[in-house]
Design an enzyme around this catalytic site. Structure first.
Site, PDB file in Angstrom:
ATOM      1  N   TRP A 279       0.838  -1.204   0.000  1.00 54.16           N
ATOM      2  CA  TRP A 279       0.000   0.000   0.000  1.00 54.16           C
ATOM      3  C   TRP A 279       0.868   1.248   0.000  1.00 54.16           C
ATOM      4  O   TRP A 279       0.568   2.221  -0.681  1.00 54.16           O
ATOM      5  CB  TRP A 279      -0.967  -0.006   1.184  1.00 54.16           C
ATOM      6  CG  TRP A 279      -1.992  -1.090   1.065  1.00 54.16           C
ATOM      7  CD1 TRP A 279      -2.165  -2.162   1.895  1.00 54.16           C
ATOM      8  CD2 TRP A 279      -2.998  -1.228   0.043  1.00 54.16           C
ATOM      9  NE1 TRP A 279      -3.197  -2.951   1.450  1.00 54.16           N
ATOM     10  CE2 TRP A 279      -3.725  -2.400   0.321  1.00 54.16           C
ATOM     11  CE3 TRP A 279      -3.350  -0.477  -1.079  1.00 54.16           C
ATOM     12  CZ2 TRP A 279      -4.784  -2.840  -0.478  1.00 54.16           C
ATOM     13  CZ3 TRP A 279      -4.399  -0.907  -1.879  1.00 54.16           C
ATOM     14  CH2 TRP A 279      -5.104  -2.068  -1.578  1.00 54.16           C
TER      15      TRP A 279
ATOM     16  N   ASP B  45      -1.504   6.601   6.428  1.00 54.16           N
ATOM     17  CA  ASP B  45      -2.538   5.686   5.935  1.00 54.16           C
ATOM     18  C   ASP B  45      -2.801   4.708   7.070  1.00 54.16           C
ATOM     19  O   ASP B  45      -2.000   3.810   7.325  1.00 54.16           O
ATOM     20  CB  ASP B  45      -2.050   4.961   4.676  1.00 54.16           C
ATOM     21  CG  ASP B  45      -3.045   3.890   4.197  1.00 54.16           C
ATOM     22  OD1 ASP B  45      -4.111   3.735   4.832  1.00 54.16           O
ATOM     23  OD2 ASP B  45      -2.747   3.213   3.196  1.00 54.16           O
TER      24      ASP B  45
ATOM     25  N   LYS C 125     -12.241  -1.797   7.139  1.00 57.87           N
ATOM     26  CA  LYS C 125     -11.480  -2.717   7.972  1.00 57.87           C
ATOM     27  C   LYS C 125     -12.065  -2.730   9.387  1.00 57.87           C
ATOM     28  O   LYS C 125     -12.622  -3.722   9.824  1.00 57.87           O
ATOM     29  CB  LYS C 125      -9.997  -2.340   7.990  1.00 57.87           C
ATOM     30  CG  LYS C 125      -9.159  -2.881   6.831  1.00 57.87           C
ATOM     31  CD  LYS C 125      -9.488  -2.338   5.477  1.00 57.87           C
ATOM     32  CE  LYS C 125      -8.699  -2.971   4.349  1.00 57.87           C
ATOM     33  NZ  LYS C 125      -7.860  -2.031   3.602  1.00 57.87           N
TER      34      LYS C 125
HETATM   35  C1  LIG Z   1      -7.265  -1.723   2.334  1.00 54.05           C
HETATM   36  C2  LIG Z   1      -6.142  -0.757   2.336  1.00 54.05           C
HETATM   37  C3  LIG Z   1      -6.014   0.248   1.349  1.00 54.05           C
HETATM   38  C4  LIG Z   1      -6.937   0.341   0.154  1.00 54.05           C
HETATM   39  O1  LIG Z   1      -8.160   0.796   0.507  1.00 54.05           O
HETATM   40  P1  LIG Z   1      -9.309   1.103  -0.574  1.00 54.05           P
HETATM   41  O2  LIG Z   1     -10.366   1.680   0.282  1.00 54.05           O
HETATM   42  O3  LIG Z   1      -9.658  -0.199  -1.209  1.00 54.05           O
HETATM   43  O4  LIG Z   1      -8.756   2.062  -1.556  1.00 54.05           O
HETATM   44  C5  LIG Z   1      -4.986   1.161   1.476  1.00 54.05           C
HETATM   45  N1  LIG Z   1      -4.114   1.087   2.497  1.00 54.05           N
HETATM   46  C6  LIG Z   1      -4.184   0.122   3.441  1.00 54.05           C
HETATM   47  C7  LIG Z   1      -3.192   0.109   4.538  1.00 54.05           C
HETATM   48  C8  LIG Z   1      -5.214  -0.816   3.383  1.00 54.05           C
HETATM   49  O5  LIG Z   1      -5.292  -1.761   4.333  1.00 54.05           O
END
Ligand SMILES: *Cc1c(COP(=O)(O)O)cnc(C)c1O
Length: 360
Positions: A102, A172, A196
């Site tokens: 990511w 993030d 999540k």
């Molecule tokens: C799931 C995830 C993403 C992607 O998220 P989307 O909402 O599908 O764009 C980005 N960063 C991390 C750390 C994730 O776990």
């Protein structure tokens, strides 16, 4: 009909009381005379839902008055672009700490906007660990430092945020948001897709320090400019009404359960139990270094790929959902988000013990 043990990495398990409440209110939202799926985003009812979700989030995370709360769309993935477009000057540089796929994707988007300094990467170690403080090579000119608090695919997590001095810190936090208390004041911007820990797919939560908006350049597409959403309190266009409603219910549930300190304690207990099972007996092998282990996504291997295939097949047949590791890494991954009950972890540990006995 029975609910399975849901170890999905996201979208993921939600608290049963929240699902029951949604079911109860789905036809007629109290006071609205219609479903939450049918209400106007300009209605008093939705305004109250939005305000309450924000208020709960502020209470749970002790969000300081300096920071604004936004509910956006486009997922965490759109934040990769928005962060750079708003805060990385075309002739500037930003620090990125790369601890997994990511973070790599975030770098890719930032490079379309300006220069990226890879302040640290653990790619050569297969992203099995978080870098040590001494490994950080921060650029003093950096417009911000970006990191990923929990690496969903590799199962590593920062125990606490990196020390970056005066540079604005951007995180993030998609896969560990609301899993533990957070010192929001240390961050210029935090973003997290809801799917999540915080709710269903469809909404992305952003916390951002309002004074940083002075750095945003003019001329960005309206929807990509954070100022649009701040000015319009996440109501510039139609927001994801249902997802925000569901996030509000998850937040209400979290508060009733004792807030983030209680969530963190429960998460530590769940992960502790699973890691103990992995570490005992020498059959299973955790892929993350011990000091970097994630409490949210527990990744492990079996002695060989053939056994992994059998393990995953038998686990699925026994009612364990979502255990295959990410397609890019293979192995086994158990995601233990807030709403995953301890009973699911206990059942998995029993299953693992029996499987090792049978095949070890
Ligand atoms: C799931 C995830 C993403 C992607 O998220 P989307 O909402 O599908 O764009 C980005 N960063 C991390 C750390 C994730 O776990």
């Amino acid at each position: 009909m029975k609910r399975c043990h849901n170890f999905n990495a996201g979208p993921a398990v939600l608290p049963v009381p929240v699902l029951e409440r949604i079911r109860e209110e789905l036809l007629i939202l109290p006071g609205a005379g219609m479903s939450v799926l049918e209400i106007s985003h300009r209605s008093k009812t939705f305004e109250a839902i939005l305000a309450e979700a924000e208020a709960r989030l502020r209470r749970l995370l002790s969000v300081p008055d300096t920071h604004r709360v936004l509910f956006l769309q486009g997922g965490a993935s759109l934040q990769f672009s928005m962060v750079a477009l708003n805060f990385l000057p075309r002739d500037g540089v930003a620090d990125y700490i790369v601890t997994g796929s990511w973070a790599e994707k975030a770098v890719e988007e930032a490079r379309k906007v300006g220069r990226v300094n890879i302040a640290a990467t653990t790619k050569d170690d297969g992203y099995a660990r978080i870098p040590k403080p001494a490994e950080l090579r921060l650029n003093p000119e950096a417009a911000y430092v970006h990191f990923t608090s929990n690496n969903t695919i590799f199962g590593t997590q920062w125990a606490t945020e990196p020390e970056v001095g005066a540079a604005p810190l951007v995180c993030d936090a998609s896969s560990d948001f609301l899993s533990r208390p957070l010192d929001v004041g240390k961050y210029a911007l935090i973003y997290a897709g809801a799917q999540k820990n915080a709710g269903p797919a469809g909404v992305t939560i952003v916390l951002l320090r309002e004074d940083w908006l002075a750095c945003v350049p003019d001329g960005l597409p309206t929807m990509l400019d954070y100022r649009t959403h701040v000015k319009n309190r996440s109501l510039y266009n139609t927001p994801p009404v249902f997802a925000i409603y569901a996030v509000g219910l998850v937040l209400e549930h979290l508060e009733a359960q004792g807030g983030l300190a209680a969530a963190a304690a429960a998460n530590a207990e769940k992960a502790g139990k699973l890691y103990a099972a992995i570490d005992s007996g020498g059959f299973y092998r955790g892929t993350a270094e011990r000091g970097s282990r994630s409490l949210m996504n527990v990744c492990f291997r079996l002695p060989n790929p053939g056994l992994e295939t059998v393990f995953l097949r038998e686990a699925a047949a026994a009612g364990f959902e979502g255990l295959p590791g990410h397609r890019s890494v293979g192995g086994v991954r158990a995601s233990l988000y807030n709403a995953l009950p301890m009973e699911s972890v206990a059942a998995l540990v029993d299953f693992m013990r029996d499987f090792a006995r049978c095949h070890g």
